[in-house]
Design an enzyme around this catalytic site. Structure first.
Site, PDB file in Angstrom:
ATOM      1  N   GLY A  11       0.835  -1.206   0.000  1.00  0.00           N
ATOM      2  CA  GLY A  11       0.000   0.000   0.000  1.00  0.00           C
ATOM      3  C   GLY A  11       0.866   1.250   0.000  1.00  0.00           C
ATOM      4  O   GLY A  11       1.919   1.271   0.607  1.00  0.00           O
ATOM      5  N   CYS A  75       1.791  -7.974  -6.478  1.00  0.00           N
ATOM      6  CA  CYS A  75       2.245  -8.803  -7.604  1.00  0.00           C
ATOM      7  C   CYS A  75       2.271 -10.274  -7.201  1.00  0.00           C
ATOM      8  O   CYS A  75       3.104 -10.700  -6.404  1.00  0.00           O
ATOM      9  CB  CYS A  75       3.640  -8.325  -8.028  1.00  0.00           C
ATOM     10  SG  CYS A  75       4.466  -9.410  -9.180  1.00  0.00           S
ATOM     11  N   GLY A 106       4.734  -7.720   4.191  1.00  0.00           N
ATOM     12  CA  GLY A 106       4.692  -8.631   3.040  1.00  0.00           C
ATOM     13  C   GLY A 106       5.814  -8.337   2.064  1.00  0.00           C
ATOM     14  O   GLY A 106       6.578  -9.230   1.657  1.00  0.00           O
ATOM     15  N   ASP A 152      -0.372   2.528   8.545  1.00  0.00           N
ATOM     16  CA  ASP A 152      -1.001   1.841   9.685  1.00  0.00           C
ATOM     17  C   ASP A 152      -0.168   1.815  10.963  1.00  0.00           C
ATOM     18  O   ASP A 152      -0.699   1.560  12.024  1.00  0.00           O
ATOM     19  CB  ASP A 152      -1.338   0.387   9.295  1.00  0.00           C
ATOM     20  CG  ASP A 152      -2.238   0.302   8.081  1.00  0.00           C
ATOM     21  OD1 ASP A 152      -3.020   1.253   7.870  1.00  0.00           O
ATOM     22  OD2 ASP A 152      -2.163  -0.688   7.337  1.00  0.00           O
ATOM     23  N   GLY A 195      -6.282   1.314   9.200  1.00  0.00           N
ATOM     24  CA  GLY A 195      -5.327   0.713  10.129  1.00  0.00           C
ATOM     25  C   GLY A 195      -5.328  -0.811  10.063  1.00  0.00           C
ATOM     26  O   GLY A 195      -4.575  -1.469  10.748  1.00  0.00           O
ATOM     27  N   GLN A 286      -7.289   9.380   3.844  1.00  0.00           N
ATOM     28  CA  GLN A 286      -6.240   9.221   4.869  1.00  0.00           C
ATOM     29  C   GLN A 286      -4.883   8.879   4.294  1.00  0.00           C
ATOM     30  O   GLN A 286      -3.865   9.010   4.958  1.00  0.00           O
ATOM     31  CB  GLN A 286      -6.618   8.086   5.833  1.00  0.00           C
ATOM     32  CG  GLN A 286      -7.869   8.340   6.606  1.00  0.00           C
ATOM     33  CD  GLN A 286      -8.446   7.052   7.156  1.00  0.00           C
ATOM     34  OE1 GLN A 286      -8.043   6.575   8.192  1.00  0.00           O
ATOM     35  NE2 GLN A 286      -9.400   6.474   6.458  1.00  0.00           N
ATOM     36  N   ARG A 287      -4.860   8.383   3.080  1.00  0.00           N
ATOM     37  CA  ARG A 287      -3.580   7.948   2.503  1.00  0.00           C
ATOM     38  C   ARG A 287      -2.879   9.052   1.730  1.00  0.00           C
ATOM     39  O   ARG A 287      -1.675   8.962   1.495  1.00  0.00           O
ATOM     40  CB  ARG A 287      -3.810   6.812   1.505  1.00  0.00           C
ATOM     41  CG  ARG A 287      -4.527   5.628   2.039  1.00  0.00           C
ATOM     42  CD  ARG A 287      -4.408   4.507   1.046  1.00  0.00           C
ATOM     43  NE  ARG A 287      -3.191   3.796   1.291  1.00  0.00           N
ATOM     44  CZ  ARG A 287      -3.120   2.661   1.992  1.00  0.00           C
ATOM     45  NH1 ARG A 287      -4.205   2.119   2.457  1.00  0.00           N
ATOM     46  NH2 ARG A 287      -1.983   2.066   2.202  1.00  0.00           N
TER      47      ARG A 287
HETATM   48  P1  ATP Z   1       0.796  -3.272   3.242  1.00  0.00           P
HETATM   49  O1  ATP Z   1       1.117  -3.330   4.707  1.00  0.00           O
HETATM   50  O2  ATP Z   1       0.534  -1.932   2.736  1.00  0.00           O
HETATM   51  O3  ATP Z   1      -0.225  -4.279   2.811  1.00  0.00           O
HETATM   52  P2  ATP Z   1       2.698  -5.165   2.330  1.00  0.00           P
HETATM   53  O4  ATP Z   1       4.076  -5.017   1.841  1.00  0.00           O
HETATM   54  O5  ATP Z   1       2.509  -5.993   3.568  1.00  0.00           O
HETATM   55  O6  ATP Z   1       2.133  -3.716   2.511  1.00  0.00           O
HETATM   56  P3  ATP Z   1       1.565  -7.181   0.608  1.00  0.00           P
HETATM   57  O7  ATP Z   1       0.399  -7.092  -0.318  1.00  0.00           O
HETATM   58  O8  ATP Z   1       1.552  -8.184   1.676  1.00  0.00           O
HETATM   59  O9  ATP Z   1       1.754  -5.715   1.170  1.00  0.00           O
HETATM   60  O10 ATP Z   1       2.880  -7.453  -0.262  1.00  0.00           O
HETATM   61  C1  ATP Z   1       3.193  -6.664  -1.385  1.00  0.00           C
HETATM   62  C2  ATP Z   1       3.858  -7.532  -2.420  1.00  0.00           C
HETATM   63  O11 ATP Z   1       5.044  -8.116  -1.887  1.00  0.00           O
HETATM   64  C3  ATP Z   1       3.023  -8.721  -2.888  1.00  0.00           C
HETATM   65  O12 ATP Z   1       2.098  -8.357  -3.879  1.00  0.00           O
HETATM   66  C4  ATP Z   1       4.093  -9.662  -3.400  1.00  0.00           C
HETATM   67  O13 ATP Z   1       4.503  -9.298  -4.693  1.00  0.00           O
HETATM   68  C5  ATP Z   1       5.245  -9.414  -2.437  1.00  0.00           C
HETATM   69  N1  ATP Z   1       5.210 -10.422  -1.365  1.00  0.00           N
HETATM   70  C6  ATP Z   1       4.467 -10.417  -0.239  1.00  0.00           C
HETATM   71  N2  ATP Z   1       4.679 -11.530   0.502  1.00  0.00           N
HETATM   72  C7  ATP Z   1       5.575 -12.261  -0.176  1.00  0.00           C
HETATM   73  C8  ATP Z   1       6.210 -13.529   0.041  1.00  0.00           C
HETATM   74  N3  ATP Z   1       5.968 -14.269   1.132  1.00  0.00           N
HETATM   75  N4  ATP Z   1       7.091 -13.967  -0.883  1.00  0.00           N
HETATM   76  C9  ATP Z   1       7.356 -13.245  -1.969  1.00  0.00           C
HETATM   77  N5  ATP Z   1       6.791 -12.061  -2.242  1.00  0.00           N
HETATM   78  C10 ATP Z   1       5.918 -11.558  -1.372  1.00  0.00           C
END
Ligand code: ATP
Length: 366
Positions: A11, A75, A106, A152, A195, A286-287
């Site tokens: 995000g 992705c 993530g 968040d 959040g 908020q973003r």
């Molecule tokens: P937010 O907190 O805003 O959701 P985030 O980084 O946690 O941010 P995610 O959607 O979980 O958001 O992850 C973003 C991208 O990171 C995913 O679309 C994917 O491409 C990559 N990603 C997340 N988890 C993994 C994983 N375990 N292995 C490989 N790539 C990952």
């Protein structure tokens, strides 16, 4: 010259552009070439034009613009090894062996997996004749560094994620605006804030705006919350308050993990107290908008530190994530912080609310 790439992922949040600016300029300052990877991991998997050389003047004005100008996407391909193979090939072809990722847990987990797999990905690319041994030789190791960008403030091990204070500022401005009309009509407002499963934004906003009641996932109200809330609202009204503001986190729940919604709260106030009550969901407002001074400061100092950490890393160094604790910019262990973040989520699901609070460094005085 070494080549350093910056990517924003997950995000978007205010301050991500400040990160890109700091990383690009610090890399150039350190004698490196800077690259931006467009649209998060999708750009890494796609390669070609999506991995773009960046010059000093390319990031002019970035500091004060919200969102992320180099784009972000979720992705799926990168979650599979085949996608990460493509990504590795693209980085080797561009001669990049240092990657800085700004995103949530993530995105940072993905980066760390990518780094640990890197040698085997390269071997496979050679075996399948997609790259030659000569091509991979200078890129035997991939160094990565994480930066936490999220509104968040849900990442363990850091006091503030990049974007959370801008978002909090925006929420406060919006609550103030609603407050004017609420007081004029003596109304009640239930304001839902973002959040996800973290109550930091809701809690901080409720303190900063003097809200009457707040719902956060880490501190679920008791079974008698309807009566409790009504009593508090009535007592505040008796003291002469002309408006009622209730802030509810989008992840609000009761102790049995059943969701509490803004509509439910509106209904209670309307039916039990006959209070003219409206719901306001702040949503994506908020973003966006201007990054606060704090997020510009954090983005800049952390971006600079990320480049330093990357250039000092050895193949043995565990992947770092840049954090801030008690106003000090620090390097922390990425895997450990991700582990603590996930534990906070697991504690919530297991109804261990106190543990979740502690893991998130949220203090809530009864
Ligand atoms: P937010 O907190 O805003 O959701 P985030 O980084 O946690 O941010 P995610 O959607 O979980 O958001 O992850 C973003 C991208 O990171 C995913 O679309 C994917 O491409 C990559 N990603 C997340 N988890 C993994 C994983 N375990 N292995 C490989 N790539 C990952």
């Amino acid at each position: 010259a070494r080549r350093v790439a910056i990517m924003t992922s997950g995000g978007d949040s205010q301050g991500m552009n400040g990160v890109v600016r700091a990383v690009v300029r610090m890399s150039i300052h350190m004698g490196c070439e800077a690259y931006a990877i467009l649209e998060g991991y999708e750009g890494l998997v796609r390669g070609g034009d999506a991995i773009k050389r960046m010059y000093w003047e390319d990031v002019r004005g970035y500091l004060s613009i919200g969102g992320t100008l180099i784009g972000t996407k979720r992705c799926q391909e990168f979650k599979a090894r085949s996608g990460r193979m493509e990504a590795a090939k693209n980085l080797v072809m561009k001669g990049i062996s240092g990657l800085i990722v700004c995103g949530g847990d993530g995105s940072l987990t993905g980066a760390d997996i990518f780094r640990s797999e890197w040698p085997s990905l390269l071997d496979e690319l050679v075996q399948t004749k997609q790259l030659t041994p000569e091509q991979i030789e200078p890129h035997r190791h991939l160094n990565i560094c994480g930066l936490v960008g999220s509104i968040d403030n849900d990442f363990s091990g850091t006091d503030a994620t990049i974007g959370c204070y801008s978002s909090l500022q925006r929420i406060c401005e919006m609550v103030d605006a609603v407050d004017d009309t609420a007081a004029s009509h003596m109304r009640g407002f239930v304001i839902e804030v973002m959040g996800r499963n973290c109550g930091w934004l809701a809690l901080m906003a409720s303190i900063a705006t003097g809200a009457d009641y707040v719902f956060i996932p880490e501190k679920p109200p008791g079974q008698d919350w309807e009566e409790e809330m009504c009593e508090i609202v009535i007592s505040h009204r008796k003291l002469g308050k002309r408006r009622t503001i209730i802030i509810i986190s989008e992840g609000a729940q009761n102790t049995e993990l059943q969701k509490i919604t803004a509509d439910q709260v509106v209904k209670v106030l309307t039916e039990k107290l006959k209070l003219d009550t409206r719901k306001t969901v702040l949503g994506h407002i908020q973003r966006g908008g201007l990054p606060s001074y704090y997020d510009r400061w954090l983005a800049t100092l952390q971006g600079v530190e990320a480049v330093k950490a990357l250039l000092e890393a050895t193949p043995e160094t565990p992947s770092p994530v840049i954090t801030v604790r008690e106003n000090k910019i620090l390097r922390s262990d990425l895997q450990e912080c991700v582990r603590l973040t996930k534990s906070a989520g697991a504690a919530l699901k297991g109804k261990d609310f106190k543990k979740a609070m502690n893991l998130r460094d949220i203090e809530f005085k009864d």
